[in-house]
Design a protein around this motif. Structure first.
Motif, PDB file in Angstrom:
ATOM      1  N   GLY A   1     -11.405  10.585  -2.139  1.00 18.94           N
ATOM      2  CA  GLY A   1     -12.179   9.624  -1.358  1.00 18.94           C
ATOM      3  C   GLY A   1     -13.444  10.147  -0.738  1.00 18.94           C
ATOM      4  O   GLY A   1     -14.024   9.476   0.130  1.00 18.94           O
TER       5      GLY A   1
ATOM      6  N   ALA B   1      -9.271   1.561 -11.203  1.00 22.74           N
ATOM      7  CA  ALA B   1     -10.522   1.821 -10.491  1.00 22.74           C
ATOM      8  C   ALA B   1     -11.550   2.547 -11.364  1.00 22.74           C
ATOM      9  O   ALA B   1     -12.737   2.578 -11.016  1.00 22.74           O
TER      10      ALA B   1
ATOM     11  N   THR C   1      -2.719  10.575  -4.567  1.00 18.46           N
ATOM     12  CA  THR C   1      -3.714   9.618  -5.050  1.00 18.46           C
ATOM     13  C   THR C   1      -3.164   8.887  -6.265  1.00 18.46           C
ATOM     14  O   THR C   1      -2.204   9.335  -6.892  1.00 18.46           O
TER      15      THR C   1
ATOM     16  N   ASN D   1       0.816  -1.217   0.000  1.00 21.63           N
ATOM     17  CA  ASN D   1       0.000   0.000   0.000  1.00 21.63           C
ATOM     18  C   ASN D   1       0.849   1.265   0.000  1.00 21.63           C
ATOM     19  O   ASN D   1       0.354   2.364   0.273  1.00 21.63           O
TER      20      ASN D   1
ATOM     21  N   THR E   1      -4.177   1.329  -6.934  1.00 20.13           N
ATOM     22  CA  THR E   1      -5.018   0.658  -5.936  1.00 20.13           C
ATOM     23  C   THR E   1      -4.206  -0.299  -5.069  1.00 20.13           C
ATOM     24  O   THR E   1      -3.079  -0.677  -5.405  1.00 20.13           O
TER      25      THR E   1
ATOM     26  N   GLU F   1      -5.409  -3.863  -2.767  1.00 19.26           N
ATOM     27  CA  GLU F   1      -6.482  -4.779  -2.368  1.00 19.26           C
ATOM     28  C   GLU F   1      -7.831  -4.316  -2.913  1.00 19.26           C
ATOM     29  O   GLU F   1      -8.854  -4.362  -2.241  1.00 19.26           O
ATOM     30  N   GLY F   2      -7.810  -3.814  -4.150  1.00 18.24           N
ATOM     31  CA  GLY F   2      -9.028  -3.434  -4.843  1.00 18.24           C
ATOM     32  C   GLY F   2      -9.566  -2.058  -4.534  1.00 18.24           C
ATOM     33  O   GLY F   2     -10.526  -1.619  -5.165  1.00 18.24           O
ATOM     34  N   SER F   3      -8.948  -1.348  -3.597  1.00 17.45           N
ATOM     35  CA  SER F   3      -9.421  -0.013  -3.223  1.00 17.45           C
ATOM     36  C   SER F   3      -8.420   1.043  -3.669  1.00 17.45           C
ATOM     37  O   SER F   3      -7.203   0.805  -3.647  1.00 17.45           O
ATOM     38  N   PRO F   4      -8.895   2.225  -4.063  1.00 12.83           N
ATOM     39  CA  PRO F   4      -7.982   3.293  -4.482  1.00 12.83           C
ATOM     40  C   PRO F   4      -7.048   3.706  -3.343  1.00 12.83           C
ATOM     41  O   PRO F   4      -7.450   3.755  -2.183  1.00 12.83           O
TER      42      PRO F   4
END
Length: 460
Positions: free
Chosen positions: A386, A312, A167, A159, A170, A172-175
């Motif tokens: 977000g 994403a 920004t 991460n 991603t 684990e699938g999240s931005p």
């Protein structure tokens, strides 16, 4: 685990760089008189050779037999001729090889005084290692290769590292929000061939998987003005995020100090599987014009259609336009110089999504001591950071200002490895609507050890 990995990075760097006798100390500083420089490019290229037995080693620019090596940058980009070169040079037969690297062992704390709710802290080690090689082919050809890796997935984490207002990509699938993503293990594997039409003109081709298309300024980790700063710019995805593209083909032509090049490349940015090779798509295109008016300056303008860059947001294409000016001035004495860069990047998605970014950074190196700074202004949407778009108004664009100042000093030199101790502080000022979440003036800080090769100095 991370401590062990960090130690191994340090050990590997030291072992690679210890054979100081293999390093070439022959970086020829360029004359400041432009006319003299242009008339003497061929003489410079020949003078940059090194005798090894009876073999003359090629030591020109990576994409021209008649330009100075100091103009080398990331991908096919150009630096000012008066740019410092840090690296270890080796010679094997007809090949000239160069090893470059940058490793930071640091503690990073975002929002030191907890003015908002989005800060974080982390011990980590951002890094990259690059090996380049080139050789002459016949009387007119020049062949080169480049391989670059980053151990960020291990030393920084999947991460990435905390960085307020950053920004892109991603985990684990999240931005990733308020964090800079790690770079892929394989950040560049490329080959290139240049054919000299005359001393003043070349044509070249560049193929990378991954590689860097002809778009934007020199990537931040290769700009002399940014080498002392461990952080990626906040406008990275508005300017030079395509420096790792899984599938690049570039064709270019140079005439004197002008260069025009075009690329077909994969627009999708790397996925979060940092050890694999993403699917090549060649669905995007870019054109870049570069001009070096003197030994101190390099200017570029580029435009591109980038197909679906973000995982994403797969249905969102970007039209990206950039412009940049780089400055370099080699001061008297070894390892003394001033460098600066001004970058502008503009992302256009549609009439409701168009955002600007601007960066101004500089670095003053005075032998063992350096001071540096970076100012940025970036426009980001509420969704990018977000938040629910409705909370800020439909299609609201939010401005972010960031100012970073830092300094470092050499502690020791082990063989050809420099070890510097440094620190930097960043101050952020965002649009008023973001201040309840980030604070009015959040301040971030970090301390670090930087490991990198010694500068290549002019021959006496």
């Amino acid at each position: 685990m991370k401590t062990t990995i960090t130690f191994l990075c340090f050990l590997a760097t030291a072992v690679l760089a210890l054979p100081a006798k293999a390093q070439h100390q022959g970086h020829q500083q360029q004359p400041k008189d432009t006319a003299t420089h242009q008339m003497g490019q061929q003489d410079h290229s020949q003078h940059m050779g090194m005798q090894h037995g009876k073999m003359q080693m090629p030591m020109s620019h990576a994409f021209s037999r008649n330009l100075p090596m100091s103009r080398n940058a990331s991908g096919t980009g150009w630096l000012p001729d008066e740019s410092p070169m840090y690296g270890n040079m080796f010679h094997r037969g007809n090949w000239m090889l160069m090893l470059h690297y940058n490793l930071f062992l640091r503690y990073n704390k975002q929002d030191v005084f907890e003015a908002g709710e989005r800060g974080d802290s982390q011990f980590d080690a951002p890094n990259w290692f690059m090996l380049m090689g080139q050789r002459f082919i016949g009387n007119r050809g020049l062949l080169r290769f480049s391989g670059m890796i980053s151990l960020d997935p291990l030393t920084v984490g999947g991460n990435g590292y905390p960085l307020l207002f950053q920004t892109g990509e991603t985990f684990e699938g999240s931005p990733l929000i308020d964090r800079q993503h790690p770079h892929d293990l394989f950040s560049e594997l490329s080959v290139g061939y240049t054919h000299m039409l005359s001393e003043e003109a070349d044509v070249f081709v560049y193929l990378g998987y991954p590689g860097e298309p002809a778009l934007s300024n020199v990537a931040f980790m290769h700009r002399p003005s940014a080498l002392n700063n461990p952080d990626s710019p906040l406008g990275h995805h508005w300017q030079d995020a395509t420096h790792i593209s899984f599938g690049v083909a570039t064709l270019g032509v140079r005439y004197r100090n002008l260069k025009l090049e075009g690329s077909s490349f994969t627009g999708r940015e790397p996925d979060e599987e940092r050890y694999n090779f993403d699917k090549p798509r060649f669905d995007s295109r870019a054109v870049r014009f570069t001009y070096n008016p003197s030994t101190n300056w390099s200017m570029q303008a580029s435009t591109a259609f980038v197909k679906s860059p973000e995982v994403a947001e797969p249905d969102e294409d970007v039209y990206r336009t950039t412009a940049a000016v780089l400055y370099g001035n080699m001061l008297s004495g070894d390892n003394r110089y001033f460098t600066a860069s001004a970058n502008w990047g503009y992302n256009y998605v549609d009439a409701h999504h168009k955002e600007h970014s601007f960066l101004l950074e500089s670095n003053l190196q005075n032998d063992r001591f350096a001071v540096y700074g970076r100012y940025e202004f970036v426009q980001k949407s509420a969704e990018e950071l977000g938040f629910e778009e409705e909370a800020f108004g439909h299609d609201e664009t939010l401005g972010v200002n960031a100012l970073t100042v830092g300094a470092n000093r050499q502690l020791i030199e082990v063989g050809t490895v420099n070890v510097n101790l440094g620190a930097q502080v960043s101050v952020f000022r965002a649009a008023s609507g973001l201040q309840p979440y980030y604070g009015e003036l959040p301040i971030s800080g970090q301390v670090y050890l930087r490991l990198f090769p010694r500068v290549m100095v002019p021959r006496s």
